[in-house]
Write a protein that holds these residues in place. Structure first.
Motif, PDB file in Angstrom:
ATOM      1  N   GLU A   1       0.824  -1.208   0.000  1.00 25.08           N
ATOM      2  CA  GLU A   1       0.000   0.000   0.000  1.00 25.08           C
ATOM      3  C   GLU A   1       0.862   1.264   0.000  1.00 25.08           C
ATOM      4  OE1 GLU A   1      -3.200   0.322  -0.504  1.00 25.08           O
ATOM      5  OE2 GLU A   1      -3.429  -1.856  -0.664  1.00 25.08           O
ATOM      6  N   SER A   2       2.036   1.197   0.625  1.00 23.65           N
ATOM      7  CA  SER A   2       2.932   2.366   0.576  1.00 23.65           C
ATOM      8  C   SER A   2       3.417   2.599  -0.845  1.00 23.65           C
ATOM      9  CB  SER A   2       4.114   2.190   1.532  1.00 23.65           C
ATOM     10  OG  SER A   2       5.060   1.241   1.065  1.00 23.65           O
ATOM     11  N   MET A   3       3.606   1.513  -1.598  1.00 25.66           N
ATOM     12  CA  MET A   3       3.964   1.656  -3.016  1.00 25.66           C
ATOM     13  C   MET A   3       2.858   2.384  -3.768  1.00 25.66           C
ATOM     14  SD  MET A   3       4.345  -1.369  -5.884  1.00 25.66           S
ATOM     15  CE  MET A   3       2.611  -1.793  -5.639  1.00 25.66           C
ATOM     16  N   TRP A   4       1.597   2.000  -3.525  1.00 24.64           N
ATOM     17  CA  TRP A   4       0.490   2.653  -4.219  1.00 24.64           C
ATOM     18  C   TRP A   4       0.339   4.107  -3.789  1.00 24.64           C
ATOM     19  CZ3 TRP A   4      -1.387   1.144  -8.574  1.00 24.64           C
ATOM     20  CH2 TRP A   4      -1.317  -0.198  -8.923  1.00 24.64           C
ATOM     21  N   ALA A   5       0.651   4.397  -2.524  1.00 24.03           N
ATOM     22  CA  ALA A   5       0.637   5.800  -2.088  1.00 24.03           C
ATOM     23  C   ALA A   5       1.680   6.595  -2.854  1.00 24.03           C
ATOM     24  CB  ALA A   5       0.890   5.881  -0.585  1.00 24.03           C
ATOM     25  N   GLY A   6       2.837   5.982  -3.098  1.00 21.27           N
ATOM     26  CA  GLY A   6       3.869   6.645  -3.890  1.00 21.27           C
ATOM     27  C   GLY A   6       3.449   6.824  -5.333  1.00 21.27           C
ATOM     28  N   ILE A   7       2.815   5.805  -5.905  1.00 20.31           N
ATOM     29  CA  ILE A   7       2.351   5.904  -7.289  1.00 20.31           C
ATOM     30  C   ILE A   7       1.309   7.012  -7.421  1.00 20.31           C
ATOM     31  CG2 ILE A   7       1.068   4.691  -9.101  1.00 20.31           C
ATOM     32  CD1 ILE A   7       2.418   2.087  -8.085  1.00 20.31           C
ATOM     33  N   ALA A   8       0.422   7.114  -6.443  1.00 21.00           N
ATOM     34  CA  ALA A   8      -0.615   8.154  -6.478  1.00 21.00           C
ATOM     35  C   ALA A   8      -0.020   9.551  -6.386  1.00 21.00           C
ATOM     36  CB  ALA A   8      -1.610   7.931  -5.339  1.00 21.00           C
ATOM     37  N   ALA A   9       1.199   9.651  -5.834  1.00 25.89           N
ATOM     38  CA  ALA A   9       1.869  10.950  -5.710  1.00 25.89           C
ATOM     39  C   ALA A   9       2.716  11.300  -6.929  1.00 25.89           C
ATOM     40  CB  ALA A   9       2.753  10.954  -4.461  1.00 25.89           C
ATOM     41  N   PHE A  10       2.717  10.440  -7.929  1.00 19.04           N
ATOM     42  CA  PHE A  10       3.468  10.677  -9.169  1.00 19.04           C
ATOM     43  C   PHE A  10       2.606  11.580 -10.053  1.00 19.04           C
ATOM     44  CE2 PHE A  10       5.928   8.205 -12.734  1.00 19.04           C
ATOM     45  CZ  PHE A  10       6.686   9.337 -12.987  1.00 19.04           C
ATOM     46  N   ARG A  11       2.683  12.885  -9.788  1.00 22.62           N
ATOM     47  CA  ARG A  11       1.774  13.849 -10.409  1.00 22.62           C
ATOM     48  C   ARG A  11       2.556  14.951 -11.120  1.00 22.62           C
ATOM     49  NH1 ARG A  11      -1.076  13.211  -5.186  1.00 22.62           N
ATOM     50  NH2 ARG A  11       0.240  14.910  -4.432  1.00 22.62           N
ATOM     51  N   LYS A  12       2.055  15.345 -12.246  1.00 23.28           N
ATOM     52  CA  LYS A  12       2.647  16.421 -13.031  1.00 23.28           C
ATOM     53  C   LYS A  12       2.797  17.685 -12.188  1.00 23.28           C
ATOM     54  CE  LYS A  12       1.670  19.207 -17.174  1.00 23.28           C
ATOM     55  NZ  LYS A  12       0.721  19.388 -18.301  1.00 23.28           N
ATOM     56  N   GLY A  13       4.017  18.257 -12.194  1.00 22.02           N
ATOM     57  CA  GLY A  13       4.274  19.505 -11.504  1.00 22.02           C
ATOM     58  C   GLY A  13       4.791  19.352 -10.093  1.00 22.02           C
ATOM     59  N   ASP A  14       4.608  18.164  -9.478  1.00 20.86           N
ATOM     60  CA  ASP A  14       5.165  17.927  -8.154  1.00 20.86           C
ATOM     61  C   ASP A  14       6.642  17.573  -8.277  1.00 20.86           C
ATOM     62  OD1 ASP A  14       2.749  18.515  -7.040  1.00 20.86           O
ATOM     63  OD2 ASP A  14       2.261  16.469  -6.441  1.00 20.86           O
TER      64      ASP A  14
ATOM     65  N   ILE B   1       5.327   7.678   0.433  1.00 19.78           N
ATOM     66  CA  ILE B   1       5.662   6.309   0.844  1.00 19.78           C
ATOM     67  C   ILE B   1       5.960   6.264   2.330  1.00 19.78           C
ATOM     68  CG2 ILE B   1       7.367   4.459   0.608  1.00 19.78           C
ATOM     69  CD1 ILE B   1       7.656   5.337  -2.364  1.00 19.78           C
ATOM     70  N   GLU B   2       6.847   7.134   2.780  1.00 15.55           N
ATOM     71  CA  GLU B   2       7.227   7.133   4.192  1.00 15.55           C
ATOM     72  C   GLU B   2       6.045   7.447   5.092  1.00 15.55           C
ATOM     73  OE1 GLU B   2      10.561   8.971   7.225  1.00 15.55           O
ATOM     74  OE2 GLU B   2      10.161  10.026   5.346  1.00 15.55           O
TER      75      GLU B   2
ATOM     76  N   ASN C   1      12.810   5.873  -0.380  1.00 14.19           N
ATOM     77  CA  ASN C   1      11.496   5.579   0.181  1.00 14.19           C
ATOM     78  C   ASN C   1      11.253   6.324   1.487  1.00 14.19           C
ATOM     79  OD1 ASN C   1      10.585   3.686  -1.838  1.00 14.19           O
ATOM     80  ND2 ASN C   1      12.181   2.328  -1.057  1.00 14.19           N
ATOM     81  N   TYR C   2      12.043   7.326   1.733  1.00 17.47           N
ATOM     82  CA  TYR C   2      11.910   8.186   2.896  1.00 17.47           C
ATOM     83  C   TYR C   2      12.518   9.535   2.526  1.00 17.47           C
ATOM     84  CZ  TYR C   2      16.724   6.545   3.381  1.00 17.47           C
ATOM     85  OH  TYR C   2      18.032   6.226   3.129  1.00 17.47           O
ATOM     86  N   VAL C   3      12.280  10.535   3.361  1.00 14.97           N
ATOM     87  CA  VAL C   3      12.727  11.892   3.068  1.00 14.97           C
ATOM     88  C   VAL C   3      13.991  12.200   3.855  1.00 14.97           C
ATOM     89  CG1 VAL C   3      12.130  14.346   3.199  1.00 14.97           C
ATOM     90  CG2 VAL C   3      10.386  12.657   2.565  1.00 14.97           C
ATOM     91  N   THR C   4      14.967  12.775   3.173  1.00  9.49           N
ATOM     92  CA  THR C   4      16.172  13.257   3.836  1.00  9.49           C
ATOM     93  C   THR C   4      16.542  14.605   3.253  1.00  9.49           C
ATOM     94  OG1 THR C   4      18.549  12.879   4.153  1.00  9.49           O
ATOM     95  CG2 THR C   4      17.549  11.873   2.213  1.00  9.49           C
ATOM     96  N   ARG C   5      16.908  15.525   4.080  1.00 10.68           N
ATOM     97  CA  ARG C   5      17.252  16.870   3.599  1.00 10.68           C
ATOM     98  C   ARG C   5      18.461  16.861   2.672  1.00 10.68           C
ATOM     99  NH1 ARG C   5      16.507  20.695   9.007  1.00 10.68           N
ATOM    100  NH2 ARG C   5      14.246  20.354   9.261  1.00 10.68           N
ATOM    101  N   LYS C   6      19.318  15.871   2.831  1.00 10.04           N
ATOM    102  CA  LYS C   6      20.522  15.814   2.011  1.00 10.04           C
ATOM    103  C   LYS C   6      20.185  15.643   0.527  1.00 10.04           C
ATOM    104  CE  LYS C   6      23.487  13.792   5.616  1.00 10.04           C
ATOM    105  NZ  LYS C   6      24.313  12.618   5.982  1.00 10.04           N
ATOM    106  N   ARG C   7      19.022  15.061   0.237  1.00  6.63           N
ATOM    107  CA  ARG C   7      18.671  14.787  -1.146  1.00  6.63           C
ATOM    108  C   ARG C   7      17.945  15.951  -1.823  1.00  6.63           C
ATOM    109  NH1 ARG C   7      20.841  10.238  -3.514  1.00  6.63           N
ATOM    110  NH2 ARG C   7      19.037  10.220  -4.910  1.00  6.63           N
TER     111      ARG C   7
END
Length: 278
Positions: A130-143, A152-153, A190-196
């Motif tokens: 389900e976290s994969m699908w949450a990531g897929i749903a966030a694959f949006r133009k302009g984001d 995902i995280e 699959n998680y957020v880091t400020r370094k990236r």
């Protein structure tokens, strides 16, 4: 550089994605007690050949299999072998890929072998998928790319904690661009880091392999002496789910899902892009 595909090229990737879906179906049916991971690899090779495609895992960096077969505490890159025989109660993540006319498909799923699996293992697989699908749903133009990582995280962190105490979002491994090569820019955590930072803007023509890997414990891993097999440091079992996804002007198209992602994306109020193959 991020490779941007034309609609015609995305159609070729859809062909490759459907070959991968066929591999998943065949290997999932065969993943029963008594089957060796080498036998699963041979099944995958036959599916690839029957579709007139080519394997993209075999020989990649010297990898000796057509698929990766990762059992229990193996997270990714497990090597198929006659000596690895599936037992009742095992879980196995099968990562498969195929090439059609130079265009790649890549996807993974976790299967339950036999019966009697602990509820926390069933929930681990559900949370990972389900976290994969949450990531897929966030694959949006302009984001931005980081919006996928965050989705995902956030999904994983919002779930009730397992009896083991935590879900480990595996470090060092993540999603990637895909197209004329299996692994391309950008790298997708699959998680957020400020370094990236925020990463590139998401635009039509981008194709990503979105693939969370989650354990019932450690987020850290080590590689065995075969230079491929990745295990959790604490021996906790792990799940791996992945789809290759194209962003089009009409929205996301899940290249490696039989229905193009239509059913799952509808749960997020998102209409999947039309299937270029009809």
């Amino acid at each position: 550089m991020v490779e941007i595909k034309t609609p015609e090229q995305i159609a070729k990737m859809r062909e490759a994605g459907l070959v991968v879906a066929a591999i998943h179906r065949a290997c999932g049916e065969a993943a029963v007690p008594g089957t060796s991971t080498k036998e699963l690899d041979e099944i995958a090779a036959k599916v690839i050949a029957d579709h007139g495609a080519k394997p993209n895992f075999l020989g990649y960096g010297g990898f000796p299999g057509n698929i990766c077969t990762s059992v229990n505490d193996v997270v990714v890159h497990g090597i198929p072998g006659r000596e690895t025989v599936l037992k009742d109660g095992d879980i196995i993540s099968i990562d498969a890929g195929a090439i059609v006319d130079g265009w790649h498909g890549d996807a993974a799923f976790t299967a339950f072998v036999g019966s009697g699996h602990a509820p926390e293992l069933v929930e681990l697989s559900r949370v990972t998928e389900e976290s994969m699908w949450a990531g897929i749903a966030a694959f949006r133009k302009g984001d931005r790319l980081v919006d996928i990582s965050r989705s995902i995280e956030n999904y994983i962190r919002r779930q009730p904690r397992p009896a083991s105490g935590t879900y480990g979002i595996i470090e060092d491994y993540g999603g990637h661009g895909i197209g004329t090569q299996m692994h391309m820019d950008p790298h997708l955590l699959n998680y957020v880091t400020r370094k990236r930072g925020r990463g590139p803007k998401l635009v039509p023509g981008m194709c990503l392999a979105i693939e969370p890997m989650v354990s019932l414990g450690s987020a850290t891993t080590h590689v065995l002496e075969d230079d491929w097999t990745v295990k959790t440091d604490d021996g906790s079992w792990a799940c791996h789910w992945e789809h290759s996804v194209a962003l089009t002007e009409q929205g996301p198209l899940v290249l490696t899902a039989v229905d193009g992602g239509k059913a799952k994306l509808a749960e997020y109020g998102i209409q999947a892009a039309p299937d270029p193959l009809g």
